[in-house]
Design a protein around this motif. Sequence first.
Motif, PDB file in Angstrom:
ATOM      1  N   LEU A   2       4.174  15.131  49.404  1.00  0.00           N
ATOM      2  CA  LEU A   2       4.781  13.794  49.359  1.00  0.00           C
ATOM      3  C   LEU A   2       4.377  12.971  50.575  1.00  0.00           C
ATOM      4  O   LEU A   2       4.134  11.765  50.467  1.00  0.00           O
ATOM      5  CB  LEU A   2       6.307  13.908  49.308  1.00  0.00           C
ATOM      6  CG  LEU A   2       6.932  14.335  47.984  1.00  0.00           C
ATOM      7  CD1 LEU A   2       8.428  14.577  48.161  1.00  0.00           C
ATOM      8  CD2 LEU A   2       6.688  13.297  46.893  1.00  0.00           C
ATOM      9  N   LEU A   3       4.311  13.611  51.733  1.00  0.00           N
ATOM     10  CA  LEU A   3       3.954  12.884  52.959  1.00  0.00           C
ATOM     11  C   LEU A   3       2.513  12.379  52.930  1.00  0.00           C
ATOM     12  O   LEU A   3       2.205  11.333  53.510  1.00  0.00           O
ATOM     13  CB  LEU A   3       4.159  13.791  54.178  1.00  0.00           C
ATOM     14  CG  LEU A   3       5.611  14.041  54.597  1.00  0.00           C
ATOM     15  CD1 LEU A   3       5.707  15.236  55.542  1.00  0.00           C
ATOM     16  CD2 LEU A   3       6.206  12.802  55.251  1.00  0.00           C
ATOM     17  N   THR A   4       1.631  13.105  52.257  1.00  0.00           N
ATOM     18  CA  THR A   4       0.219  12.721  52.230  1.00  0.00           C
ATOM     19  C   THR A   4      -0.178  11.972  50.962  1.00  0.00           C
ATOM     20  O   THR A   4      -1.334  11.571  50.821  1.00  0.00           O
ATOM     21  CB  THR A   4      -0.672  13.967  52.378  1.00  0.00           C
ATOM     22  OG1 THR A   4      -0.328  14.922  51.364  1.00  0.00           O
ATOM     23  CG2 THR A   4      -0.495  14.602  53.747  1.00  0.00           C
ATOM     24  N   SER A  53       7.670   2.961  62.559  1.00  0.00           N
ATOM     25  CA  SER A  53       7.142   1.625  62.289  1.00  0.00           C
ATOM     26  C   SER A  53       5.672   1.514  62.702  1.00  0.00           C
ATOM     27  O   SER A  53       5.082   2.448  63.249  1.00  0.00           O
ATOM     28  CB  SER A  53       7.961   0.588  63.054  1.00  0.00           C
ATOM     29  OG  SER A  53       7.709   0.703  64.454  1.00  0.00           O
ATOM     30  N   ARG A  54       5.106   0.333  62.467  1.00  0.00           N
ATOM     31  CA  ARG A  54       3.732   0.067  62.907  1.00  0.00           C
ATOM     32  C   ARG A  54       3.590   0.245  64.415  1.00  0.00           C
ATOM     33  O   ARG A  54       2.548   0.702  64.907  1.00  0.00           O
ATOM     34  CB  ARG A  54       3.323  -1.360  62.501  1.00  0.00           C
ATOM     35  CG  ARG A  54       1.968  -1.823  63.064  1.00  0.00           C
ATOM     36  CD  ARG A  54       0.832  -0.939  62.587  1.00  0.00           C
ATOM     37  NE  ARG A  54      -0.435  -1.280  63.215  1.00  0.00           N
ATOM     38  CZ  ARG A  54      -0.870  -0.766  64.361  1.00  0.00           C
ATOM     39  NH1 ARG A  54      -0.119   0.107  65.027  1.00  0.00           N
ATOM     40  NH2 ARG A  54      -2.055  -1.099  64.847  1.00  0.00           N
ATOM     41  N   ALA A  55       4.648  -0.048  65.151  1.00  0.00           N
ATOM     42  CA  ALA A  55       4.599   0.058  66.607  1.00  0.00           C
ATOM     43  C   ALA A  55       4.313   1.483  67.062  1.00  0.00           C
ATOM     44  O   ALA A  55       3.671   1.705  68.095  1.00  0.00           O
ATOM     45  CB  ALA A  55       5.913  -0.432  67.207  1.00  0.00           C
ATOM     46  N   GLY A  56       4.781   2.469  66.299  1.00  0.00           N
ATOM     47  CA  GLY A  56       4.593   3.867  66.675  1.00  0.00           C
ATOM     48  C   GLY A  56       3.471   4.560  65.951  1.00  0.00           C
ATOM     49  O   GLY A  56       3.369   5.796  66.000  1.00  0.00           O
ATOM     50  N   ASN A  97      -2.618   4.242  58.046  1.00  0.00           N
ATOM     51  CA  ASN A  97      -1.240   4.017  57.599  1.00  0.00           C
ATOM     52  C   ASN A  97      -0.555   5.370  57.425  1.00  0.00           C
ATOM     53  O   ASN A  97      -0.242   5.792  56.315  1.00  0.00           O
ATOM     54  CB  ASN A  97      -1.221   3.226  56.285  1.00  0.00           C
ATOM     55  CG  ASN A  97       0.192   2.895  55.847  1.00  0.00           C
ATOM     56  OD1 ASN A  97       1.096   2.711  56.667  1.00  0.00           O
ATOM     57  ND2 ASN A  97       0.401   2.840  54.538  1.00  0.00           N
ATOM     58  N   PRO A  98      -0.309   6.078  58.543  1.00  0.00           N
ATOM     59  CA  PRO A  98       0.183   7.452  58.445  1.00  0.00           C
ATOM     60  C   PRO A  98       1.651   7.548  58.066  1.00  0.00           C
ATOM     61  O   PRO A  98       2.448   6.663  58.365  1.00  0.00           O
ATOM     62  CB  PRO A  98      -0.039   7.990  59.863  1.00  0.00           C
ATOM     63  CG  PRO A  98       0.076   6.775  60.734  1.00  0.00           C
ATOM     64  CD  PRO A  98      -0.527   5.653  59.938  1.00  0.00           C
ATOM     65  N   SER A  99       1.999   8.646  57.406  1.00  0.00           N
ATOM     66  CA  SER A  99       3.395   9.020  57.263  1.00  0.00           C
ATOM     67  C   SER A  99       3.851   9.635  58.582  1.00  0.00           C
ATOM     68  O   SER A  99       3.023   9.984  59.433  1.00  0.00           O
ATOM     69  CB  SER A  99       3.574  10.013  56.119  1.00  0.00           C
ATOM     70  OG  SER A  99       3.217   9.414  54.890  1.00  0.00           O
ATOM     71  N   ARG A 100       5.176   9.797  58.730  1.00  0.00           N
ATOM     72  CA  ARG A 100       5.679  10.263  60.028  1.00  0.00           C
ATOM     73  C   ARG A 100       6.621  11.452  59.841  1.00  0.00           C
ATOM     74  O   ARG A 100       7.481  11.446  58.956  1.00  0.00           O
ATOM     75  CB  ARG A 100       6.457   9.159  60.753  1.00  0.00           C
ATOM     76  CG  ARG A 100       5.884   7.745  60.598  1.00  0.00           C
ATOM     77  CD  ARG A 100       4.485   7.593  61.199  1.00  0.00           C
ATOM     78  NE  ARG A 100       3.875   6.358  60.733  1.00  0.00           N
ATOM     79  CZ  ARG A 100       3.997   5.181  61.331  1.00  0.00           C
ATOM     80  NH1 ARG A 100       4.746   5.068  62.414  1.00  0.00           N
ATOM     81  NH2 ARG A 100       3.396   4.111  60.838  1.00  0.00           N
ATOM     82  N   VAL A 101       6.452  12.441  60.692  1.00  0.00           N
ATOM     83  CA  VAL A 101       7.426  13.521  60.835  1.00  0.00           C
ATOM     84  C   VAL A 101       8.048  13.375  62.215  1.00  0.00           C
ATOM     85  O   VAL A 101       7.327  13.365  63.229  1.00  0.00           O
ATOM     86  CB  VAL A 101       6.783  14.917  60.678  1.00  0.00           C
ATOM     87  CG1 VAL A 101       7.803  16.009  60.999  1.00  0.00           C
ATOM     88  CG2 VAL A 101       6.231  15.100  59.268  1.00  0.00           C
ATOM     89  N   GLY A 123      -3.377  12.165  57.990  1.00  0.00           N
ATOM     90  CA  GLY A 123      -2.622  10.940  57.790  1.00  0.00           C
ATOM     91  C   GLY A 123      -1.124  11.112  58.007  1.00  0.00           C
ATOM     92  O   GLY A 123      -0.328  10.428  57.366  1.00  0.00           O
ATOM     93  N   VAL A 124      -0.756  12.016  58.909  1.00  0.00           N
ATOM     94  CA  VAL A 124       0.654  12.231  59.248  1.00  0.00           C
ATOM     95  C   VAL A 124       0.754  12.392  60.759  1.00  0.00           C
ATOM     96  O   VAL A 124      -0.013  13.155  61.354  1.00  0.00           O
ATOM     97  CB  VAL A 124       1.232  13.495  58.568  1.00  0.00           C
ATOM     98  CG1 VAL A 124       2.729  13.629  58.871  1.00  0.00           C
ATOM     99  CG2 VAL A 124       1.001  13.462  57.066  1.00  0.00           C
ATOM    100  N   THR A 125       1.701  11.678  61.383  1.00  0.00           N
ATOM    101  CA  THR A 125       1.967  11.884  62.799  1.00  0.00           C
ATOM    102  C   THR A 125       3.185  12.780  62.963  1.00  0.00           C
ATOM    103  O   THR A 125       4.073  12.810  62.114  1.00  0.00           O
ATOM    104  CB  THR A 125       2.198  10.554  63.544  1.00  0.00           C
ATOM    105  OG1 THR A 125       3.410   9.945  63.075  1.00  0.00           O
ATOM    106  CG2 THR A 125       1.026   9.602  63.359  1.00  0.00           C
ATOM    107  N   PHE A 126       3.222  13.487  64.086  1.00  0.00           N
ATOM    108  CA  PHE A 126       4.307  14.416  64.389  1.00  0.00           C
ATOM    109  C   PHE A 126       4.802  14.142  65.807  1.00  0.00           C
ATOM    110  O   PHE A 126       4.022  14.213  66.762  1.00  0.00           O
ATOM    111  CB  PHE A 126       3.821  15.865  64.310  1.00  0.00           C
ATOM    112  CG  PHE A 126       3.342  16.287  62.951  1.00  0.00           C
ATOM    113  CD1 PHE A 126       4.172  16.998  62.101  1.00  0.00           C
ATOM    114  CD2 PHE A 126       2.053  15.968  62.523  1.00  0.00           C
ATOM    115  CE1 PHE A 126       3.728  17.395  60.844  1.00  0.00           C
ATOM    116  CE2 PHE A 126       1.602  16.360  61.273  1.00  0.00           C
ATOM    117  CZ  PHE A 126       2.439  17.076  60.425  1.00  0.00           C
ATOM    118  N   ASN A 127       6.081  13.858  65.927  1.00  0.00           N
ATOM    119  CA  ASN A 127       6.654  13.594  67.243  1.00  0.00           C
ATOM    120  C   ASN A 127       8.048  14.185  67.359  1.00  0.00           C
ATOM    121  O   ASN A 127       8.730  14.414  66.346  1.00  0.00           O
ATOM    122  CB  ASN A 127       6.723  12.082  67.505  1.00  0.00           C
ATOM    123  CG  ASN A 127       5.351  11.456  67.645  1.00  0.00           C
ATOM    124  OD1 ASN A 127       4.664  11.651  68.645  1.00  0.00           O
ATOM    125  ND2 ASN A 127       4.926  10.707  66.629  1.00  0.00           N
TER     126      ASN A 127
END
Length: 261
Positions: free
Chosen positions: A132-134, A237-240, A141-145, A186-190
């Motif tokens: 779902l995330l990908t 958001s776009r900022a992150g 335009n990444p999804s975010r975790v 295409g997913v960021t992790f923070n």
Amino acid sequence: MESIFSVNDKVVLVTGGSRGIGEMIATGFVAHGAKVYITSRKADVCEKVATALNARGPGQCIALPADLQSLDEIKRLVAELSKREDHLDVLINNAGATWNESFETYPDEAFEKIINLDLRRVFSLIQACFPLLTAKSSNSNPSRVINIGSVNGEGIVSNEVYAYTAAKSGLHHLTRHMAGKLGHKGVTFNNVAPGAFQSKMMAETLKKHGDHIRSTNPMGRIGSAEDIAGTCIYLASRAGEHTNGATIAVDGGSSWYGNRL
């Protein structure tokens, strides 16, 4: 022009979203136009919170109760989410527990429970949600975790919460590992690492030591709902969009400077 901090119409899943920090985060996203799914063990509490947040709007809140200690329940949760949505923009792993007991009597079953919920099942849920995330994400335009860790995962604490600090420290490093290995998908992790907030987990500590915690915090207070929700909204958001592998402490500086005042 849409704000670079906009999360309007994003599809978000918040675990442990029916109380405490999870409810604070869910409230912030709904208030900014997101479609938020919340999950926790108690179906009645989930439904009550979802009803209240829908009344506020302008976003939506949908309850999807599940016991995240169980791998089968995680699979059921994601299957139900997949029936409703063809993608997931933001996964916020907030569900967790702690156990405070002396070293001499610290029970093995408590250690196992905390590590399982706070670390192992976070990985399980990310795995299960990854299709779902990908589904609609890209490097532009990444999804975010967003994993809710703790400042207790970054340093030594006075409470005897051995499993909790081990789990949160492990979660922080796991997040960095996934950021490096999976960011290209295409997913960021923070990580977001809260300090003291008004929550069920912190209630007893704040009751006993709240005045000291506030007086030794460089900002002179504990965290608010806006503090934790705002940090997650930034990351979502776009900022992150280009923040990946970070651990952001939301504690007013107390983890570094509080004991030095």
